[in-house]
Write a protein that holds these residues in place. Sequence first.
Motif, PDB file in Angstrom:
ATOM      1  N   MET A   1       0.857  -1.193   0.000  1.00 16.45           N
ATOM      2  CA  MET A   1       0.000   0.000   0.000  1.00 16.45           C
ATOM      3  C   MET A   1       0.889   1.238   0.000  1.00 16.45           C
ATOM      4  O   MET A   1       1.720   1.415   0.888  1.00 16.45           O
ATOM      5  N   PRO A   2       0.734   2.084  -1.038  1.00 15.32           N
ATOM      6  CA  PRO A   2       1.577   3.288  -1.104  1.00 15.32           C
ATOM      7  C   PRO A   2       1.269   4.252   0.034  1.00 15.32           C
ATOM      8  O   PRO A   2       0.146   4.340   0.529  1.00 15.32           O
ATOM      9  N   MET A   3       2.313   5.007   0.444  1.00 15.19           N
ATOM     10  CA  MET A   3       2.156   5.977   1.529  1.00 15.19           C
ATOM     11  C   MET A   3       1.393   7.189   1.026  1.00 15.19           C
ATOM     12  O   MET A   3       1.644   7.678  -0.074  1.00 15.19           O
ATOM     13  N   SER A   4       0.485   7.688   1.856  1.00 15.71           N
ATOM     14  CA  SER A   4      -0.283   8.863   1.468  1.00 15.71           C
ATOM     15  C   SER A   4       0.597  10.101   1.459  1.00 15.71           C
ATOM     16  O   SER A   4       1.679  10.129   2.062  1.00 15.71           O
ATOM     17  N   HIS A   5       0.124  11.138   0.763  1.00 19.33           N
ATOM     18  CA  HIS A   5       0.889  12.386   0.668  1.00 19.33           C
ATOM     19  C   HIS A   5       1.092  13.008   2.039  1.00 19.33           C
ATOM     20  O   HIS A   5       2.201  13.454   2.374  1.00 19.33           O
ATOM     21  N   ASP A   6       0.040  13.033   2.867  1.00 24.19           N
ATOM     22  CA  ASP A   6       0.155  13.622   4.211  1.00 24.19           C
ATOM     23  C   ASP A   6       1.125  12.841   5.082  1.00 24.19           C
ATOM     24  O   ASP A   6       1.923  13.412   5.835  1.00 24.19           O
ATOM     25  N   ALA A   7       1.085  11.504   4.992  1.00 27.99           N
ATOM     26  CA  ALA A   7       1.989  10.685   5.784  1.00 27.99           C
ATOM     27  C   ALA A   7       3.437  10.916   5.361  1.00 27.99           C
ATOM     28  O   ALA A   7       4.348  10.953   6.192  1.00 27.99           O
ATOM     29  N   ALA A   8       3.660  11.066   4.053  1.00 23.83           N
ATOM     30  CA  ALA A   8       5.012  11.317   3.556  1.00 23.83           C
ATOM     31  C   ALA A   8       5.540  12.647   4.072  1.00 23.83           C
ATOM     32  O   ALA A   8       6.715  12.763   4.443  1.00 23.83           O
TER      33      ALA A   8
END
Length: 355
Positions: A1-8
Amino acid sequence: MPMSHDAAIRLTTLGWALVLVLFVIGAPLLWAASPLILAGVVLVGAMIGLIGHGLRRLVNGGKRQAGSGLRSIMIGAGLLVGLVAAPVWWLLLQPGLHPLAVPRVTLSDGKRQVVFQGMVHVGSEQFYRSVSYDLIRAKDAGYVLFFEGVQPGTPEAKAWLDAVTQSGGDLNAQYGKIGDICGLSFQGDYLTFLQRDQALDPVHLVTADVTETEMYEEWQRQTAANPSLADAMPEGSGGDVFDLSALLEFAAGLQGSQKDLVAAGCRGIFSLILGRAESPDALNGVILDFRNRRLADRIAALPNDDIYITYGSGHFPGLFREMRARDPNWRIAGTNWTTAILPPDDATGQLLTAP
């Protein structure tokens, strides 16, 4: 599952915060050691960052990102500064995290008391003043005071002891230099005022140690019985033996922040080394065991006197065994602990006189 923009974004922010904290914590320490050291560590860290950046580009097929090279340099420099400073900080914090505590043990055989005050050759002024006050009170109460201190012997015995202890010819002078460099004191500077009175009151003030000649003769006896002991000892103070005197001279020439940093580091080293149990050593049979036997004999020779002993803390376990071997009635009646190495008493503050 790719990391979300906010999490990054949050993860990147935490990463930069870690790099910044490591740099802020480490840079002042390395600057205090030398601005050149800080510059060198930053340069090496930057080079490591660039190498990592180049390897990453190779993995990504040469794809470039704007500003990624500068970020790699900053990350490499910040991380390396923090990593280099971390063990130094750990060393400097040892006196506070693991204070060197020495015992004052009260022994009793049911008829009299023997107080063993553990000592270190180099410690804080507060510690030695406290011990000096206790000695004065004990003397006034009628105790016989036993002091540590190997007595002079023949030139041959002195040369042997200087060689095996690597003292450069004057062990007390070396302790004094170490005390100055570490921001500490030498015990002789605080106990000598009592020992000077031995000629006036030899009954109650006694240097209870052996002579250099006795130690040398005991070493010869032990090596005759076990020749392998001699193989474990340095042959002299020549080129292969660590030259402590040269290191002390170098440290004594430091000034300003470098002197303060070395003093703090020195106290950390003392807390680590002196806080450990005595390690097996070929010379322990003379430095510890032989002297403990002689000290126990001196105690047994005064069956009606209370005695107050100031000896290195490492002597107590062996001394207690020797005393019980002569009289099983000896018991530990009480133990108190004192911190022997403290920061120097140079704190300053603001005296508020206005209401």
